[in-house]
Write a protein that holds these residues in place. Structure first.
Motif, mmCIF file in Angstrom:
data_model
loop_
_atom_site.group_PDB
_atom_site.id
_atom_site.type_symbol
_atom_site.label_atom_id
_atom_site.label_comp_id
_atom_site.label_asym_id
_atom_site.label_seq_id
_atom_site.Cartn_x
_atom_site.Cartn_y
_atom_site.Cartn_z
ATOM 1 N N VAL A 1 -5.768 3.680 -1.423
ATOM 2 C CA VAL A 1 -5.283 2.411 -1.948
ATOM 3 C C VAL A 1 -5.901 1.347 -1.044
ATOM 4 O O VAL A 1 -5.716 1.379 0.170
ATOM 5 C CB VAL A 1 -3.743 2.333 -1.897
ATOM 6 N N ASN A 2 -6.642 0.412 -1.636
ATOM 7 C CA ASN A 2 -7.336 -0.611 -0.845
ATOM 8 C C ASN A 2 -6.790 -2.000 -1.143
ATOM 9 O O ASN A 2 -6.833 -2.449 -2.287
ATOM 10 C CB ASN A 2 -8.838 -0.594 -1.139
ATOM 11 N N GLN B 1 -3.530 1.548 -13.059
ATOM 12 C CA GLN B 1 -2.958 0.360 -13.681
ATOM 13 C C GLN B 1 -1.596 -0.001 -13.089
ATOM 14 O O GLN B 1 -1.335 -1.173 -12.794
ATOM 15 C CB GLN B 1 -2.872 0.570 -15.187
ATOM 16 N N ARG B 2 -0.753 0.985 -12.914
ATOM 17 C CA ARG B 2 0.579 0.703 -12.371
ATOM 18 C C ARG B 2 0.518 0.297 -10.899
ATOM 19 O O ARG B 2 1.252 -0.599 -10.475
ATOM 20 C CB ARG B 2 1.492 1.907 -12.549
ATOM 21 N N ALA B 3 -0.330 0.961 -10.138
ATOM 22 C CA ALA B 3 -0.467 0.598 -8.720
ATOM 23 C C ALA B 3 -0.987 -0.829 -8.591
ATOM 24 O O ALA B 3 -0.500 -1.608 -7.770
ATOM 25 C CB ALA B 3 -1.383 1.585 -7.998
ATOM 26 N N CYS C 1 0.836 -1.199 0.000
ATOM 27 C CA CYS C 1 0.000 0.000 0.000
ATOM 28 C C CYS C 1 0.872 1.250 0.000
ATOM 29 O O CYS C 1 0.631 2.199 -0.754
ATOM 30 C CB CYS C 1 -0.923 -0.030 1.208
ATOM 31 N N GLU C 2 1.891 1.252 0.822
ATOM 32 C CA GLU C 2 2.797 2.401 0.887
ATOM 33 C C GLU C 2 3.547 2.583 -0.438
ATOM 34 O O GLU C 2 3.684 3.709 -0.932
ATOM 35 C CB GLU C 2 3.766 2.244 2.047
ATOM 36 N N ALA C 3 3.994 1.497 -1.040
ATOM 37 C CA ALA C 3 4.704 1.582 -2.321
ATOM 38 C C ALA C 3 3.767 2.079 -3.426
ATOM 39 O O ALA C 3 4.161 2.894 -4.269
ATOM 40 C CB ALA C 3 5.298 0.222 -2.688
ATOM 41 N N ALA C 4 2.522 1.606 -3.422
ATOM 42 C CA ALA C 4 1.549 2.052 -4.418
ATOM 43 C C ALA C 4 1.233 3.536 -4.250
ATOM 44 O O ALA C 4 1.070 4.261 -5.238
ATOM 45 C CB ALA C 4 0.277 1.217 -4.320
ATOM 46 N N THR D 1 -0.529 -6.464 -7.156
ATOM 47 C CA THR D 1 -0.832 -7.864 -7.475
ATOM 48 C C THR D 1 0.439 -8.687 -7.615
ATOM 49 O O THR D 1 0.492 -9.829 -7.149
ATOM 50 C CB THR D 1 -1.704 -7.983 -8.738
ATOM 51 N N ALA D 2 1.466 -8.118 -8.228
ATOM 52 C CA ALA D 2 2.736 -8.849 -8.346
ATOM 53 C C ALA D 2 3.317 -9.130 -6.967
ATOM 54 O O ALA D 2 3.797 -10.243 -6.699
ATOM 55 C CB ALA D 2 3.731 -8.056 -9.191
ATOM 56 N N GLY D 3 3.267 -8.156 -6.079
ATOM 57 C CA GLY D 3 3.806 -8.334 -4.731
ATOM 58 C C GLY D 3 3.043 -9.372 -3.932
ATOM 59 O O GLY D 3 3.645 -10.212 -3.246
ATOM 60 N N LEU D 4 1.722 -9.328 -4.003
ATOM 61 C CA LEU D 4 0.904 -10.306 -3.269
ATOM 62 C C LEU D 4 1.102 -11.711 -3.828
ATOM 63 O O LEU D 4 1.241 -12.672 -3.068
ATOM 64 C CB LEU D 4 -0.577 -9.926 -3.330
#
Length: 124
Positions: A113-114, A55-57, A24-27, A62-65
């Protein structure tokens, strides 16, 4: 730096929460960078706005999770809008990478960001 988890979160729940907060912080940083550079607004099939920040967030989250928790499905707004339908299981991630895109595109600060963890149909 990731915020500490609420008291009582241990083990797996601590790991899940820590990763969600980190992403969330990175996004948030990514979204604010896009905002500073400027962006175009497109319209999805459901007539709602979408930007490169959404889109980028979402791609970052999703990649991180998926990398950290490959067994947990991720259901994400922009993927669903694009036709990628992931079936929920008893526990899954639910992502809206930029909730409040209309406010974001209007230059207001009322957006979030959710990243939610859902267990048996209930956000935890």
């Amino acid at each position: 730096m990731a915020s500490p988890a609420p008291i009582g979160y241990t083990g797996v729940m601590q790991e899940l929460l820590t990763k969600a907060v980190e992403l969330c912080e990175a996004a948030t940083i990514l979204i604010n960078e896009v905002r500073a550079r400027g962006f175009a607004v497109e319209t999805k099939q459901d007539a709602t706005p979408v930007t490169i920040a959404d889109q980028r967030a979402e791609a970052l989250i999703t990649a991180g999770l998926r990398a950290a928790f490959p067994a947990l499905p991720v259901i994400a707004e922009e993927e669903v809008a694009g036709g990628r339908i992931t079936a929920p299981t008893a526990r899954y991630w639910l992502v809206d990478p930029l909730d409040g895109t209309r406010e974001f595109t209007a230059g207001r600060d009322e957006f979030t960001v959710n990243i939610g963890l859902i267990e048996n149909g209930v956000p935890v």
